[in-house]
Design a protein around this motif. Structure first.
Motif, short mmCIF file in Angstrom:
data_model
loop_
_atom_site.label_atom_id
_atom_site.label_comp_id
_atom_site.label_asym_id
_atom_site.label_seq_id
_atom_site.Cartn_x
_atom_site.Cartn_y
_atom_site.Cartn_z
N LEU A 189 0.89 -1.04 -0.24
CA LEU A 189 0.40 0.43 -0.13
C LEU A 189 0.69 1.07 -0.24
O LEU A 189 2.01 1.68 0.65
N ASP A 190 0.10 2.13 -0.73
CA ASP A 190 1.79 3.48 -1.36
C ASP A 190 1.26 4.17 -1.01
O ASP A 190 -0.36 4.68 -1.36
N PHE A 191 1.99 5.23 0.61
CA PHE A 191 1.29 6.30 1.21
C PHE A 191 1.92 7.18 0.51
O PHE A 191 3.32 7.53 0.79
N ALA A 192 1.62 8.09 -0.42
CA ALA A 192 2.21 9.05 -0.81
C ALA A 192 2.35 10.73 0.00
O ALA A 192 1.82 10.95 0.71
N ALA A 193 3.35 10.85 0.59
CA ALA A 193 3.94 11.91 0.86
C ALA A 193 5.24 12.95 0.77
O ALA A 193 6.60 12.42 0.15
N PRO A 194 5.27 13.58 1.18
CA PRO A 194 6.66 14.63 0.98
C PRO A 194 8.24 13.83 1.83
O PRO A 194 8.13 13.05 2.19
N THR A 195 8.73 14.43 0.87
CA THR A 195 10.44 13.86 1.15
C THR A 195 10.68 14.10 2.93
O THR A 195 10.93 15.51 2.87
N GLY A 196 11.46 13.06 3.36
CA GLY A 196 11.48 13.93 4.70
C GLY A 196 10.22 13.49 5.78
O GLY A 196 10.77 13.30 7.02
N THR A 197 8.94 12.85 5.60
CA THR A 197 7.36 12.60 6.79
C THR A 197 8.39 11.51 7.15
O THR A 197 9.04 10.62 6.27
N PRO A 198 8.36 11.44 8.46
CA PRO A 198 8.96 10.28 9.72
C PRO A 198 7.65 9.17 9.05
O PRO A 198 6.41 9.34 8.86
N ALA A 199 8.19 8.55 9.34
CA ALA A 199 8.57 7.12 9.25
C ALA A 199 7.93 6.08 10.56
O ALA A 199 8.68 5.66 11.21
N LYS A 200 6.76 5.69 10.79
CA LYS A 200 7.28 5.13 12.34
C LYS A 200 6.21 3.66 12.08
O LYS A 200 5.75 3.23 11.32
N ALA A 201 6.75 3.29 13.61
CA ALA A 201 6.53 1.77 13.69
C ALA A 201 5.17 2.03 14.12
O ALA A 201 4.56 2.24 14.96
N PRO A 249 5.20 1.78 19.57
CA PRO A 249 4.62 2.25 18.75
C PRO A 249 4.72 3.87 18.24
O PRO A 249 4.30 4.23 19.96
N GLY A 250 4.42 3.98 17.44
CA GLY A 250 4.64 5.38 17.10
C GLY A 250 5.77 5.89 16.82
O GLY A 250 6.59 7.26 16.90
N GLU A 251 6.89 5.25 17.21
CA GLU A 251 8.38 6.00 17.28
C GLU A 251 8.91 6.31 15.82
O GLU A 251 8.96 4.76 15.32
N THR A 252 9.78 6.78 15.74
CA THR A 252 10.30 7.13 14.45
C THR A 252 11.46 6.17 14.18
O THR A 252 12.54 6.38 14.97
N ILE A 253 10.99 5.17 12.64
CA ILE A 253 12.51 4.55 12.58
C ILE A 253 13.24 5.22 11.13
O ILE A 253 14.11 4.21 10.88
N GLY A 254 12.54 5.99 10.39
CA GLY A 254 13.10 6.37 8.76
C GLY A 254 12.66 7.34 8.11
O GLY A 254 11.34 8.16 9.14
N ARG A 255 12.42 8.33 7.51
CA ARG A 255 12.19 8.87 6.81
C ARG A 255 11.76 9.12 4.93
O ARG A 255 12.38 7.89 4.35
N VAL A 256 10.70 9.28 4.66
CA VAL A 256 9.54 9.30 3.65
C VAL A 256 11.00 9.50 2.31
O VAL A 256 11.07 10.43 2.51
N GLY A 257 10.80 8.81 1.17
CA GLY A 257 11.33 8.55 0.36
C GLY A 257 11.45 7.87 -1.05
O GLY A 257 10.15 8.13 -0.67
N SER A 297 13.72 7.67 2.45
CA SER A 297 15.02 8.26 1.74
C SER A 297 16.59 8.88 3.15
O SER A 297 17.86 8.61 2.98
N SER A 298 15.79 8.58 4.30
CA SER A 298 16.96 7.55 5.44
C SER A 298 16.41 6.88 6.74
O SER A 298 15.08 6.38 6.45
N MET A 299 17.02 6.09 7.03
CA MET A 299 16.82 5.23 8.38
C MET A 299 17.55 5.99 9.53
O MET A 299 18.67 5.83 10.19
N SER A 300 16.21 6.13 10.19
CA SER A 300 16.94 6.32 12.01
C SER A 300 17.05 5.31 12.70
O SER A 300 17.68 5.52 14.02
N VAL A 301 16.11 4.21 12.68
CA VAL A 301 16.75 2.77 13.77
C VAL A 301 17.49 2.17 12.75
O VAL A 301 16.09 2.15 11.65
#
Length: 346
Positions: free
Chosen positions: A246-258, A304-312, A293-297
């Motif tokens: 399932l694709d969630f279109a969002a601006p680059t850099g938008t947080p990706a959460k667990a 739950p809800g913790e940011t693990i990366g960024r949309v790219g 675009s990047s990986m935080s963890v």
């Protein structure tokens, strides 16, 4: 000694007194006081001169008494005087002299009245006095009317001035009230607008927080997104022939959460998936986060809800978006249905 003088008219006369009645003064040497000094002794010159003097005095007294008696016996004469209006109008002309031919009336008032009647001096003077009085009265009335008119004009001017000032003050007060009302309305409108904007912003923020907040122990994978491609859509763009996530279109850099509590089992480059993070949940379900675009963890447990990366837009993509896959036992399943089954409003 008898008097030969005629008796005055209207006086009752009697027989002349005799010598014995009048008496005769015949002084003697014994009755005369001797004169002192160098004066001579008075000598008696007979009684004729002395008797004549006494007779004259008696005659004068008799004449006076007769005149008084005659005046008292005569009837009284009525004297009429003209009234002031008659004198002013000249009606008494000739009244004194014509009616009475004797004494003061003929030579005085009669002549004067007759002259006034003939010449018209007194009537003209009366007319002039009346005209002068009327003129004075008219001037006084005109002056009073002028003063009254001036007072009325001044009072009217003062009333008009007061009315103008009152109208100006009322207009000023109305204008001030209208200005204050307009300012109050503008302020109220501005406050209402600001309140509406604040309400909209609060609602939007609440919606975002609601979307981002975990439902129980679950959370949406990202925020401010748009769903573009759903699970199972067929197409040549996918190697399997259909879309597996399932694709969630969002601006680059938008947080990706667990989406739930778990641990990171893989994080790195994955070919067509670009940068990918694999989150394994407690029940063994794997959640794939692709095209990051990047990986935080990159390892360890997450909440739950913790940011693990960024949309790219890494890997095989046409634009920035988060490709989310849900796998269990090596097989893919519809991410939308799984998220909704966890109580999330996607």
């Amino acid at each position: 000694m008898a008097s030969n003088l005629p008796a005055p008219e209207g006086i009752e006369t009697e027989e002349p007194p005799t010598a014995g009645a009048w008496g005769e003064w015949n002084p003697t040497e014994d009755s005369v006081r001797p004169v002192r000094g160098k004066h001579r002794v008075a000598k008696q010159r007979g009684g004729l001169a002395r008797s004549s003097t006494v007779l004259g005095v008696g005659v004068i007294a008799a004449v006076g008494a007769g005149g008084i008696a005659s005046a008292q016996d005569r009837p009284q004469i009525a004297i009429s005087l003209p009234s002031l209006p008659d004198l002013m109008t000249g009606d008494a002309s000739g009244g004194g002299g014509a009616a009475d031919n004797g004494g003061y009336a003929e030579g005085g008032s009669g002549a004067a009245d007759g002259t006034a009647a003939r010449t018209g001096i007194i009537p003209r003077q009366s007319d002039r006095q009346a005209d002068a009085g009327e003129a004075l009265r008219n001037r006084i009335l005109q002056q009073a009317e002028s003063q009254q008119g001036a007072a009325e004009a001044q009072a009217q001017a003062e009333a008009e001035r007061v009315a103008r000032e009152a109208a100006a003050q009322e207009a000023k007060e109305k204008a001030e009230a209208a200005r204050e009302a307009a300012e109050a309305a503008a302020k109220a409108e501005q406050e209402a607008k600001e309140a509406a904007e604040a309400k909209e912003a609060a609602e939007a923020k609440a919606e975002q927080e609601r979307l981002a907040k975990p439902a129980g122990s679950y959370s949406l994978p990202t925020s401010a997104y748009t769903l573009t491609s759903h699970y199972g859509v067929s197409g040549s763009m996918w190697s399997s022939g259909y879309h597996t996530g399932l694709d969630f279109a969002a601006p680059t850099g938008t947080p990706a959460k667990a989406v739930a509590a778990g641990k990171i089992t893989s994080a790195g480059w994955s070919g067509a998936y670009g940068y990918r993070i694999v989150l394994e949940l407690e029940d063994g379900t794997e959640i794939w986060y692709c095209h990051l675009s990047s990986m935080s963890v990159t390892s360890g447990s997450v909440a739950p809800g913790e940011t693990i990366g960024r949309v790219g837009a890494t890997g095989n993509v046409t634009g920035p978006h988060l490709h989310l896959e849900v796998r269990k036992g090596g097989s893919t399943m519809d991410p939308l249905a799984w998220l909704e089954s966890k109580g999330l409003n996607v």
